[in-house]
Structure formats: C-alpha cells, structure tokens
Write a protein that holds these residues in place. Structure first.
Motif, PDB file in Angstrom:
ATOM      1  N   SER A 256       0.835  -1.200   0.000  1.00 45.08           N
ATOM      2  CA  SER A 256       0.000   0.000   0.000  1.00 45.08           C
ATOM      3  C   SER A 256       0.869   1.248   0.000  1.00 45.08           C
ATOM      4  N   GLN A 258       0.177   3.817   1.304  1.00 47.59           N
ATOM      5  CA  GLN A 258      -0.026   4.539   2.556  1.00 47.59           C
ATOM      6  C   GLN A 258       0.772   3.912   3.701  1.00 47.59           C
ATOM      7  N   GLU A 260       2.974   4.975   5.417  1.00 46.20           N
ATOM      8  CA  GLU A 260       3.203   5.881   6.552  1.00 46.20           C
ATOM      9  C   GLU A 260       2.220   5.637   7.700  1.00 46.20           C
ATOM     10  N   PHE A 261       1.052   5.033   7.362  1.00 45.13           N
ATOM     11  CA  PHE A 261       0.037   4.838   8.395  1.00 45.13           C
ATOM     12  C   PHE A 261       0.223   3.549   9.186  1.00 45.13           C
ATOM     13  N   SER A 263       1.894   2.739  11.599  1.00 44.64           N
ATOM     14  CA  SER A 263       1.922   2.823  13.058  1.00 44.64           C
ATOM     15  C   SER A 263       0.683   3.504  13.613  1.00 44.64           C
ATOM     16  N   ASP A 264      -0.261   3.852  12.739  1.00 49.51           N
ATOM     17  CA  ASP A 264      -1.490   4.480  13.223  1.00 49.51           C
ATOM     18  C   ASP A 264      -2.253   3.457  14.066  1.00 49.51           C
ATOM     19  N   TYR A 265      -2.753   3.896  15.198  1.00 53.91           N
ATOM     20  CA  TYR A 265      -3.362   2.891  16.083  1.00 53.91           C
ATOM     21  C   TYR A 265      -4.607   2.256  15.481  1.00 53.91           C
ATOM     22  N   HIS A 266      -5.305   3.003  14.639  1.00 49.71           N
ATOM     23  CA  HIS A 266      -6.471   2.414  13.973  1.00 49.71           C
ATOM     24  C   HIS A 266      -6.023   1.252  13.090  1.00 49.71           C
ATOM     25  N   GLN A 267      -5.012   1.533  12.292  1.00 45.98           N
ATOM     26  CA  GLN A 267      -4.527   0.532  11.351  1.00 45.98           C
ATOM     27  C   GLN A 267      -3.951  -0.666  12.084  1.00 45.98           C
ATOM     28  N   LEU A 270      -6.656  -2.816  13.466  1.00 43.15           N
ATOM     29  CA  LEU A 270      -7.353  -3.550  12.404  1.00 43.15           C
ATOM     30  C   LEU A 270      -6.543  -4.780  12.003  1.00 43.15           C
TER      31      LEU A 270
ATOM     32  N   GLN B 181      -7.846  11.800  -3.076  1.00 41.31           N
ATOM     33  CA  GLN B 181      -8.184  11.491  -1.689  1.00 41.31           C
ATOM     34  C   GLN B 181      -9.183  12.497  -1.125  1.00 41.31           C
ATOM     35  N   LYS B 463      -3.510  16.432   4.763  1.00 45.56           N
ATOM     36  CA  LYS B 463      -3.272  15.002   4.963  1.00 45.56           C
ATOM     37  C   LYS B 463      -3.542  14.628   6.419  1.00 45.56           C
ATOM     38  N   SER B 464      -4.088  13.442   6.621  1.00 47.23           N
ATOM     39  CA  SER B 464      -4.353  13.004   7.986  1.00 47.23           C
ATOM     40  C   SER B 464      -3.054  12.760   8.721  1.00 47.23           C
ATOM     41  N   ARG B 465      -3.119  13.002  10.029  1.00 47.25           N
ATOM     42  CA  ARG B 465      -1.965  12.744  10.876  1.00 47.25           C
ATOM     43  C   ARG B 465      -1.948  11.285  11.294  1.00 47.25           C
ATOM     44  N   VAL B 466      -0.774  10.725  11.368  1.00 49.55           N
ATOM     45  CA  VAL B 466      -0.640   9.384  11.914  1.00 49.55           C
ATOM     46  C   VAL B 466      -0.806   9.507  13.428  1.00 49.55           C
ATOM     47  N   ALA B 482      -7.602   9.850  11.234  1.00 49.94           N
ATOM     48  CA  ALA B 482      -8.442   8.897  10.513  1.00 49.94           C
ATOM     49  C   ALA B 482      -9.762   8.678  11.229  1.00 49.94           C
ATOM     50  N   GLU B 787      -6.846   1.154   4.448  1.00 52.97           N
ATOM     51  CA  GLU B 787      -7.058   2.316   3.593  1.00 52.97           C
ATOM     52  C   GLU B 787      -8.521   2.443   3.185  1.00 52.97           C
ATOM     53  N   GLN B 789     -11.133   0.955   5.101  1.00 54.19           N
ATOM     54  CA  GLN B 789     -12.006   1.008   6.281  1.00 54.19           C
ATOM     55  C   GLN B 789     -11.931   2.333   7.047  1.00 54.19           C
ATOM     56  N   TYR B 790     -10.988   3.161   6.671  1.00 55.44           N
ATOM     57  CA  TYR B 790     -10.879   4.475   7.305  1.00 55.44           C
ATOM     58  C   TYR B 790     -10.958   5.577   6.270  1.00 55.44           C
ATOM     59  N   ARG B 792      -9.244   8.892   5.423  1.00 59.68           N
ATOM     60  CA  ARG B 792      -8.021   9.596   5.828  1.00 59.68           C
ATOM     61  C   ARG B 792      -7.841  10.854   5.007  1.00 59.68           C
TER      62      ARG B 792
END
Lengths: 498, 792
Positions: A256, A258, A260-261, A263-267, A270, B181, B463-466, B482, B787, B789-790, B792
């Motif tokens: 992907s 993306q 960069e995401f 480490s996002d807690y949502h990701q 999941l 996006q 852009k969304s923040r991580v 997100a 990507e 399910q959220y 962003r």
C-alpha cells in the motif's frame, strides 16, 4: 510500532497483548492525571470505548477458583415445583381443585439423602453429590412479567432501562479476565437465535458487551451443529483458497502506498484483529467447535436436541480453553419453559431435553479433571406457579391461557403463571460445595423463601467470586461508576464454597 | 509493583507467578476486610466530606493547612492513617466535644452514622475514586456566545485560527491532501458514499482552481444522499430505530419520517431542536423516550429520560448522575435533574433519591437560570415550548457549541472538546469552538453551512496525521485524524463497488409529506389481475403475466416499481430478479443490469393466497431514463395469452399508494436510479457486529477500532460473503477484463488506481480469466484494507 510508545512499554513490561497494555495504560493515566483533571483538562480517553471516556475502577484482587464458567440457561421460566423443588403432588384427574396442587410431578430420591427432586430428572438425581442445589434464589417482580426484561435483568444484573448499555455477565468476564485460550473467543453464546420479530428483538438488548465495547461481546452460535461453520473459512471456500486470500490481503497491505500509516493505532488494531481472526479460523483448536468429531456413543449421550448438543459443544470448548459459555434452551415466546397452558406435558418434554446432557456434562468434566476449575450454573429468569402471577400482591397481569379453578382437561395441568418468589439454581464445580442443599421455601403456596435467600446481585457476586472478580470491579463510564454487580453491592455467599 | 495490580488479568495466570508474588497475593487477601466493611466512596463518603469539611479544607481554602482536595493531599496531612481509625486525628476530632478541638468547629456534630461511615472508610484503607477531586475546575465553560477576535489575514477563518494555534504550539502545517483522496473524503464525510468512478474522473481532469469549492457545494446539494447519510448519525443521537425494545407495544414511537424529511430539507438546527423538544405528533417520539413495561428505577421514568436526553444531545451536559443524587462529577443537583423533568410531567413529580422517596415535589427549573426561567403555571405544551426556546435562543451559546463540536469530530476525527457529551470540558482551542458556534448562529443554524465551512478549510483538506496512540489528556491538535467507516458507510460502499443493492428489510419512509404528498398521490400505473372484480380473486390462483419492452439504448437506467397482493416472482430475459410476498413493502428494483438494447421479456408470476375468494392485484410501473414507460401486460392461459384486466376498485390498496408514488417520484427525478442505503434497512447481524447500535440508549460516538469478533465476521461471515459473491457475478458481466475490473474497484473503494506494485499482486489474484471466486477474493482483500475502512 505501538510498543515503542513511551508509557506503554514501561507499564506493561513484556506484555505483547495490546489490549492489556492499553488497559494498564488507561489505569495509569487516570491515576497520574488526577491533578490535570482538576485543572480542567479534558477527561477524555475517547477512543477507549464507543461512549467516550472509560476508566477501570481499582477493585480487590481475588484468587479465582475456576477458569471457565458455563451457564446453562433455562429460558422462559423454569418452574421450580416441577423440577428442583418438589412439593405436594397430585396426578392429573378431572375435578381436582387447582389450589390443592403445587407440583405436577412426583418427587424422586437423589444420591444425596436430604435432596429430592422431581421425576424426569433421574440422571441429574445421580450427580447431585457433585454440586449444590439452591432453592432460595429470589428475583424481583418487575411489575410486569416480560421474559426479555427479566432475562435482561438476570444477565446484566441491572433492571432495564439504564443510562448506559449494561454488559452481559459473560462480557464482564471477557473484559476483566480475557480469553482462557487466545484461540477461543472469551464469551460464547450457544443456542439463542437473535433474529426475529416482536419480543425477540428485545433479546438483543442484553446479548451485548454494552459500554465495554464490541470486542467483549458474544460469539453467537445459535445452532451447535453448525458451530464449526462459524470458525471455518466461509462456505464453499477450500482451506487452500482461504490461505491464499489471506496471503494476498497481507501482500496488498505491504504494498500500500499509505505505508506511513502503519503505526497508526487504527490501522494497527485492524491488522491485529484480522490476524487474530485468521489464527482462529486456521487454528487446531477450532476442531473443538466441530461436533462431528465427537465419538458416536458420546454424541448420543448428549443428543436430545439443540440444547443437548449445546452442552456437548460447551464441554468441548471448555476442554479447549473457553472462558464463559452460555447454553440456552432458547427463548421463544410460549415455547419450551414458557408454559402458558399444557405445562405438565411441555415440562415433561423439556426434562427429556435437559436431564441427560446436564448430567453427562458434569460427569465428562469430572472425568477429564476439569470440574474443579469449571463453574457450571443452571438457572432461569424466574420460576412458575399454577396460581400466582409475580408474587402475592403483585400487580402483574395474569397471563395464563388455561384459566380454571378445577382441572377439566390436561391443558389446565401445569405451571402457567410466572412466579418470582423463589427459584431453583444448580451449581457445580469451581469450588462449590458438593452434595449440598442451600436455602428453603415454604411448602405451601406461595413458595416464598424461608431460609438463606440469595438475591441476584449476591448470586452474581458468588459467580464472579469463583471466577476471581470482585463484586465492585467496574468502570467509570460517562463519569458514572458502573460495577459488575449492581452498584458494586453484591455479596458472595461464601458458605456455598467448600 | 504495577504488575501485581493486574494479577487477575489474563497475561498473568496465577500459576505462573513467582512464589514471592503469590505470597504477596495471599497476604493481601488475608488483609482484605470482609464484605461487610464494603465502603462506597462516591455515594457514602463524598456527601459527608462535601457537607461538613469541604468548605474549609478544599478548593483553595485549606484551614490548618489541611486539604481534602484529593487522596494524596488528604494523606499528606497525616490527619488520617489508612486502616487505623483509632490513630487518626480526623476521627478523634469529629468525636471531640472540646470547642478548641472539635471538627467541624461550628454547626451540628456529625451524626453517629456519619462518624461510623468515616471510620469504616479509614478502616478500609481510605479508598478514593480515581480522578476525583474537591478542587473545582478553574476553567469554567461559558454559556453565552462569544465572538472571538479573528487573526488578521485572508483565507478561511478556521485556517486563521488554526494557524495561530499551530504557531503557538510550534506545529508544522500538514501537507494538502491530493485531489483523489479529497474527493473520497468529502463524499464519505458528507453523504456517506464512496466515489463514483466517472464523477471522480471528471473532477480530476477539471482544471478549474475552485473545483474543490464546487465539489463541496455539489455534494451537499444532494439532498437524498445527505439525508440517507445523516439519518444514521441522528438515529444514534435520538435513539430512533425501526424495530426493537418498546416498539411492539407502543412503549416507544418512531420519528423516522419527520427526521428524514428534516434532514432532506436541511431544516435549520434551532428549528430542528425546537420541533424535537416541543414536538408535533410526528416528532414526539424523542421526548417520549422508552416506556419499559413494569416498574423502572426512579431515575429512568420517562420524565427523567426527557431531562437526560435533552441535556445530553443539545447541551452536552450529563445529568444522569444527578437524576439519582447530587452529582459528584459536576455541579448538577438532584433538584436540577428533577427541575427539567418536571417540565414534561403531567402531574406533580415526586423526587426520589437513589430510588427512595424524598417526600419532596420537583420544582420546574431550567439548568441555567441566567438564560431565563419556565413558569410552572403554564400548560405542559407551553412549558415545552418555553424550554425549546431557552435551549435554542442565540444567548445560549452552548447549544451551537455542542453541535459544531460533534460535526468537527465527524469530519476531523476528534472533537474540539472531548468527550463530545461533556461540553463543560475545555476545548483545545476556545476561539475555534466559539467561532464555529457563532458562525452557525449567524447563518441561521444551517448545518450544511458549517460543514461547508469546515470542508473548505485548508486544515480539513490536509493530509491526515498518523496517530500512534489513542488521543488522550493533553491532546494537541496537529490536523485531521483517521475516522473509521460506520457500519452503514462500510456496507453502502461495498454495495456501490459491487453494484448490488442491500437485501435487508427496507424501512418505508413517507418521503414527501404534507402538501407535496397531496399533490402527487396519483400513481403512474394501475392494479391488474386476470379478471375485473378486485375483491373476488380465486384463492391460490397463480397468474402468469408477461410483457415486452423495447429499448433503444444500452443499458438504459431503469427502475421497476412493483408489488403484489399476495406474492410475485419477477423474471427478466429469463433471469430471475426478485421474489417477494409482502404487498405492503414496495420494491424499487434497478433493472439496468438486466435489460439490454432491443426487445426485453418481462415475466411476473403472481399468486393469490388464502382459503376463500379475496382481493388480489399486481402493480407494476417502469421508469426508464426518468420517463414513465407504458407496458402492455398479457395473461398467459395455456398456450395463448389475453390482455390483463385493470381492476375495478383500485382503492383497496390505497394505503400503499403514497409509498409507490414516492418510489416513482425518486426514479423520475433523480439523476441516477435510486439506490437503497443500508441506513434505511432494519439492522442485521453484520451491521450490528460492525457497530450499528441497538438504540435503547443515546450513542454519540461509535467504536473507532476493529475488534476480533468483527474481524471474524468479516473473514467468514455468510452475509458479507453473499454480498461479495453476488457482486462478483455482477462485476464480471460489466468488466470482462481484469484490468478494468481492478480499476473500477480501486477507484470506487480507494479513489485511486492500483499502483504498479499492487497491480502485480492483483494480477495474481485475478488471473487471466475472471471467475466468481477470484473476483470475490479480490473484493474481500480490498475492503479489508485499512485504507478502505478508514477515511483519511
């Protein structure tokens, strides 16, 4: 990755379970931030629950006596005088005044000298020396007898409605104890279909983890014979295809743009949940869900219908390491234990359905050395009576469909009214006394409790105590403390433990 | 030491504990006081401390240097020693009668009960509610509106305020999100739908510099989609549902029609709130609450439900605690909760404290007297009208702050104030909250204006923040984060990707009520059967209807509206399309994928049920490219056919004509054939699993993480599997080449084409020749992507 985050690593040490880490993290922040809170900073831990902030309330630690809890649910109101509290009996005969009859089944002996139960329960009679029979469970008359509402109350410990969604007993265990074996969902619900119309819609209100969050909700298996479908790749998908699908999915994530995401807690959550699910769906433990793997003879011992198969499934899951399992005779209005007419005939059938499998479950658990660490409970939302609706003096509406003062036909013969004054509960294993009789009722109508009344908060506290949960374990939700037993006030009846 | 505290948790089974820890555990168990000593800090201790000690020893006043603000301060004084009441000065002082010693120095002595409680409290180790403090919050949330000074400069006022915030917090502006996006984000956030591939392409190739402004305007002008999407949000907030607790015996009333219409019309939010608080019969369901059969806890009678619901939803205030006793967490008192409850009470309302009667009667009172009072001598409807006025008048800044904060959270991932139902908490930027609130009021409470303002800001378009961890106390805003698709967004997206329609039980809402309904009651077609007497069809009669329709184009946008008393099976060009046996439910079926250029064969097998002669009829109308098409229906009898008969009495089915008319009006007026959204269907196990709540309680925030049970349902649940298999069949017909199919799926799901790296994997999933299996597995892999399910 998450574990590189500041507090978490320090607090949870080597714990790899994010959920636990987060729980500890929440506790820690709540304490640490007392001063910040006073200064008016937002008290939110929003993402922790769907309802906004939620923090665990520190409670006393209790050494658990059992690792698994099985609740065998007699849905619809099991009549104590026709099951575990035999009283004055008359066989059916036209012309007998109803007021003379209390039980419609004769008493039989059990292997315990001072305990008698009713005919039709001969197999359970043989194992009464393994557990305790409680005859003094008292439930409130909630003013209008409605099964879904009383079942809600019994399963959550709270009388509906509540300002927040109250969690099911099993959800508390799932949340506070976690799974016994990570490959087996912590809260399994066997036998109840939740789809339907009318009152069935209302059963959903308590088949939930409520404010604890869906992670702790029930894994619902309405048909024990199909249970394996729930932990198998979807119908029509070979294991090879299933594995390939998962591989492709992971590959797509890896590629992907993306990244960069990651480490996002949502990701992160999941992917972790998807991996957990994949692990369960391809684990060896899932064979526990497959009743076809049970030797034929043993299967037959249980096979009295869906409830019997459910008991067998519960045994297999206990062996595999389940935490909380409920097996129900299934609530369907006016069916099974919910007798509004023709009660005697229906209860005779129900006994055939429950007697063998319950006894077999206890014997099998014992034989496998699991009974000591497994708490088995047989209970119902209330009892029944031939004459009294609710308790004497109640304003509950008479719901009998076979009203008569004198027996005229067989359909009049049975417990057609809902009685809340005393119910019978069986408890086995988990440190509970063996061959013990607890509590007593009058032997004349109304069968009110005369000795050792045990209320629902107290019964729940006893169950929780066996599982190592304090009655005042709880969470602050919407800034209200919400406890495992109502207001944290349940008291375990310690005299039930050996 | 921390690990010991978590001894009952699953990562620490007791059998694995080192002996020293076990020993510690045993000792602490022995030391634990019996259950009889149980003390309830919040309910037993706090009221005494508050009444008798707090005035001199808390919240800035600390006589004798003694502070009871929090447990730490309390212990530091040394006046109380955990588990040693006899050695605690506090106890000896409250016992003392020496005027120089005794506490409190003035007023009545503490009662023996109070002394016993405090003694027990110290005996059980001085337990304290985590986070509880007697110290008042220094920051006080204002009630009135405030017009904050806007930082100078050009641009969206939101950006100017955020810029100021960023510079004082030394935060760098996030980069702007790409057009594709942005397109996905705006569509999902504002109308809950994924990108339409064609529209997306048009947008991407549009060179106009203001195309984002244009897009936001276009999206928000799609009233039906907007209503479909925000219906979910408001159903959750107003605990409105279609089936469930209370509905079977009139203990609860839907407001679905009123709500849908209000959203469709973008009713000004102050009016919206007024119509809920001071309702018509259509909108009264909200304040009526849920009547559970039997006796309920005193704090949950309908009158108190009213007080709790209006405070939570419109004012972000929690008076649930105060419905039972004076609150420990905020300043609301029992009298405040009952003061609101009494507004709606039909007779004097007796006050209960913790379910025990107090002997007092509630006196009508509004939460903030500075906004005005409510005259108790008014009739109930006048009192409600007055309440609605006090809540929504411009002087009540809290009303606007509460809703703009909810919208901000939905569009940016986290509220300015959290939790969103505790508006007394401090926002991370007061100016921004106050500006958004006053701007809403300036714009006559037009929520779409607020949404548009936010969507047009650079910060929304960033852009969304991580977010590495759950945002917590001390949160600093750095940009959007997100937001998880709701169950409804998730499933609607899948239906759009797979070009399928939800099969759940549809809820019929009279879309156009009042005058509009009067104007357009007439339905386009007629009820037909095999013979003219509407009332006397044969029981069990099966009638084979057939018709042909010529299409000049391929494929035409076509919608068939059909229902039959009692049941029908629809077949088009030999393919089975639909079966149904509820004549009250009106089906609008999108036929686009079934029809072809040239002659189309439409067959309907209709059945009349029952044991005696009874009414039977079939209703069908076809709308193609927004034009009604006249169909000639024939009835097949043996080898020959004769014309179907228009029934004499069309009024028998009058009650469903409004529904039929609605469907037809939508089909005639919409750009696209109408597509059912899952928000308008009855919840099913998959939706519930994905977080659609049982709406017995108000839910203002849904879970933002995927749980294992949900993952299981997504991995092997039959409901999703069936949608994907069905969708796979549909897509193969439409996109025979793997590349085209992959492009369609990626663009609709993720608003972009697959990258080269991804294309390799996709090629190996789909292979050369598309099969239902491979396409279903591909679809699954895409919709499981974070990507997807959220937003962003």
């Amino acid at each position: 990755m998450y574990d590189n985050n500041n507090q978490t690593t320090e607090l949870s040490g080597q714990s790899t379970d994010r959920q636990i880490a987060r729980r500890e993290f929440l506790q820690a922040t709540m304490t640490a931030s007392a001063t910040t809170l006073a200064l008016g900073a937002p008290q939110s831990l929003t993402a922790a629950s769907p309802h906004g902030g939620m923090a665990e309330i520190a409670a006393r630690k209790i050494a658990p006596k059992a690792d698994t809890c099985i609740l065998l649910w007699m849905a619809g109101g099991m009549a104590a005088p026709d099951t575990f509290n035999p009283q004055r009996y008359f066989p059916f005969e036209v012309g007998i005044p109803v007021e003379k009859i209390i039980s419609t089944f004769p008493a039989i002996d059990t292997v315990v000298d001072n305990i008698k139960i009713t005919s039709g329960l001969e197999n359970i009679a043989k194992i009464m020396d393994r557990g305790t029979l409680i005859r003094s469970h008292v439930l409130p008359d909630l003013g209008h007898i409605l099964h879904s509402r009383h079942q809600y109350h019994w399963h959550t410990g709270y009388v509906p409605p509540q300002t927040v969604a109250a969690p099911h007993l099993g959800a508390w265990m799932a949340k506070l104890l976690g799974p016994n074996n990570p490959a087996i969902p912590a809260f399994i619900d066997i036998g109840q279909r939740l789809e339907g119309v009318g009152e069935k819609e209302e059963l959903k209100a308590f088949h939930t983890a409520g404010f604890l969050g869906s992670e702790y909700g029930p894994f619902v298996l309405p048909f024990p014979q199909n249970a394996i479908q729930s932990v198998k790749p979807p119908k029509g998908m070979t294991p090879a295809r299933f594995e390939k699908r998962n591989k492709h999915f992971r590959e797509l994530i890896k590629r992907s743009p993306q990244a960069e995401f990651a480490s996002d807690y949502h990701q992160e959550s999941l992917i972790r949940s998807m991996e957990n699910a994949y692990r369960l769906l391809s684990s060896k433990e899932r064979s526990a869900f497959d009743l076809t793997l049970e030797p034929e003879e043993s299967y037959k011992n249980y096979d009295t219908g869906r409830f019997g198969q459910g008991c067998l499934l519960a045994r297999r899951l206990t062996e595999a390491g389940a935490r909380f399992i409920e097996v129900t005779t299934e609530y369907v209005p006016f069916v099974s234990w919910d007798t509004h007419e023709n009660g005697h005939t229906t209860v005779a059938k129900m006994k055939k359905e429950i007697d063998r499998p319950i006894a077999q479950l206890i014997l099998d658990l014992e034989e496998r050395g699991l009974l000591d660490r497994t708490l088995v409970i047989v209970a119902s939302e209330f009892s029944r009576d031939m004459m009294i609706e609710g308790v004497p003096g109640s304003n509950a509406r008479d719901q009998s469909r076979a009203k008569t003062d004198v027996l005229k036909e067989l359909k009049h013969y049975g417990q057609h009214r809902h009685f809340t004054g005393s119910s019978s509960v069986l408890m086995f294993g988990g440190g509970i006394k063996k061959g013990h009789l607890y509590g007593e009722t009058r032997n004349e109508r109304p069968l009110m409790v005369t000795q050792n009344p045990i209320t629902l908060p107290d019964l729940h506290a006893t169950i929780f105590h066996a599982m190592g949960i304090a009655p005042d374990a709880g969470f602050d939700i919407e800034e209200r403390p919400f406890y495992a037993t109502r207001d944290g006030k349940g008291k375990p009846h310690m005299e039930l433990f050996a | 030491m921390f690990r010991i505290a978590s001894i009952h948790q699953p990562d620490m089974p007791t059998s694995h504990l080192p002996p020293s820890v076990l020993l510690f555990l045993l000792i602490s168990l022995v030391k634990t006081p019996g259950y009889a000593d149980e003390i309830d800090f919040a309910h037993e201790v706090v009221p005494i401390l508050k009444k008798r000690c707090a005035e001199c020893h808390s919240n800035g006043t600390y006589k004798g240097g003694f502070s009871i603000d929090n447990r730490q301060a309390f212990l530091k004084s040394g006046h109380a020693i955990p588990r040693q009441p006899t050695k605690s000065e506090l106890i000896s002082r409250i016992h003392s009668n020496d005027p120089d010693e005794q506490m409190p120095p003035e007023g009545d002595r503490l009662t023996p009960m109070e002394i016993a409680t405090l003694t027990r409290w110290i005996e059980s180790g001085i337990p304290w509610e985590p986070g509880f403090s007697f110290q008042k919050q220094k920051w006080q949330a204002p009630i009135g509106p405030r017009r904050p000074p806007l930082p100078k400069g050009p641009g969206n006022p939101i950006d100017r305020i955020v810029n100021q915030y960023f510079s004082s917090h030394k935060i760098r502006w996030p980069d702007t999100v790409s057009d594709d996006q942005f397109y996905r984000r705006v569509n999902l956030d504002l109308i809950g739908l994924p990108p339409d591939q064609k529209e997306l392409q048009r947008f991407l190739s549009d060179p106009k510099p203001n195309k984002r402004v244009q897009l936001i305007r276009d999206v928000l002008s799609q009233n039906v989609h907007y209503a479909d999407h925000w219906l979910t949000f408001w159903n959750d907030h107003l605990r409105n549902d279609y089936v469930g607790t209370g509905y079977i015996d009139g203990g609860r009333k839907q407001i679905s029609s009123w709500l849908y219409q209000s959203l469709h019309d973008n009713k000004p939010f102050d009016q919206f709130a007024r119509e809920l608080i001071s309702p018509s019969t259509e909108s009264e369901g909200f304040i009526r609450g849920i009547q559970w059969r039997g006796n309920v806890n005193a704090s949950q009678v309908r009158e108190l439900q009213f007080a709790q619901s209006i405070s939570q939803v419109f004012l972000g205030e929690n008076i649930k605690c105060a419905s039972c006793h004076d609150s420990f967490i905020n300043d609301w008192k029992l009298t405040d909760a009952y003061g609101l409850a009494a507004i709606i009470a039909d007779r004097p309302l007796e006050m209960f404290q913790c379910d025990k009667p107090t002997g007092k009667t509630a006196v009508i009172k509004f939460l903030w007297p500075e906004l005005g009072s409510i005259d108790g001598s008014l009739s109930k409807s006048k009192r409600l009208e007055r309440t609605a006025h006090l809540i929504t008048k411009p002087e009540n800044g809290r009303f606007a702050r509460t809703i703009v904060n909810r919208l901000w959270k939905r569009m940016m991932g986290r509220g300015l104030v959290e939790p969103v139902d505790m508006m007394a908490n401090r926002p991370w930027d007061e100016d921004l909250l106050d500006f958004l609130a006053i701007d809403l009021a300036d714009n006559h409470y037009d929520l779409k204006k607020t949404m548009s303002l936010i969507a047009n800001s650079n910060i929304y378009q960033s852009k969304s923040r991580v977010q590495n961890q759950i945002p917590d106390v001390g949160y600093t805003f750095k940009g959007p984060i997100a937001r998880r698709l709701t169950a409804e967004q998730f499933l609607d997206s899948i239906h759009r990707i797979t070009q399928t329609v939800p099969r759940g039980k549809r809820v019929n809402l009279p879309l156009f009520t009042g005058n509009q309904a009067e104007q357009s009651k007439a339905v386009l077609s007629s009820w037909i059967w095999s013979q003219p007497d509407s009332n006397r069809a044969f029981p069990g009669e099966v009638v084979q209807f057939h018709s042909t329709w010529e299409s000049k184009q391929n494929p035409p946008n076509s919608v068939l509206t059909v229902t039959c008393d009692n049941s029908y099976q629809l077949t088009i060009n030999g393919k089975p399309v639909k079966k149904d046996d509820h004549w009250e439910t009106i089906e609008s079926i999108n036929l686009t994928s079934y029809l072809k250029k040239g002659t189309n064969q439409i067959r309907i097998q209709a059945t009349n049920l029952g044991n005696t002669a009874n009414p039977a009829g079939l209703y069908v109308s076809l709308i193609s490219n927004r034009q009604h098409q006249q169909l000639t229906w024939m009835v097949k009898e043996g080898q020959s056919s004769r014309p179907a008969v228009v029934l004499k009495d069309q009024q028998i089915w009058q009650q469903v004509h409004a529904k039929i008319n609605q469907q037809e009006q939508i089909a005639l007026t919409q750009k696209q054939p109408v597509q059912l959204r899952v928000a308008l269907t009855v919840s099913d196990p998959l939706m519930r699993s994905l977080g659609r709540p049982n709406r017995e309680q108000i839910v203002t925030t849904r879970d933002d993480q995927l749980s294992t049970l949900q993952a299981l349902d997504l991995s092997n649940g039959q409901i999703l599997m069936e949608i994907l298999e069905r969708g796979a069949g549909q897509l193969i017909n439409k996109y025979p080449s793997p590349d085209k199919l992959a492009n369609h799926v990626y663009q609709t799901a993720l608003s972009r084409k697959p990258s080269l790296k991804e294309s390799d994997v996709i090629a190996s999933i789909l292979g050369q020749k598309l099969t239902r299996e491979s396409v279903a597995d591909f679809l699954w892999s895409v919709i499981m992507l974070p990507e997807f399910q959220y937003v962003r």
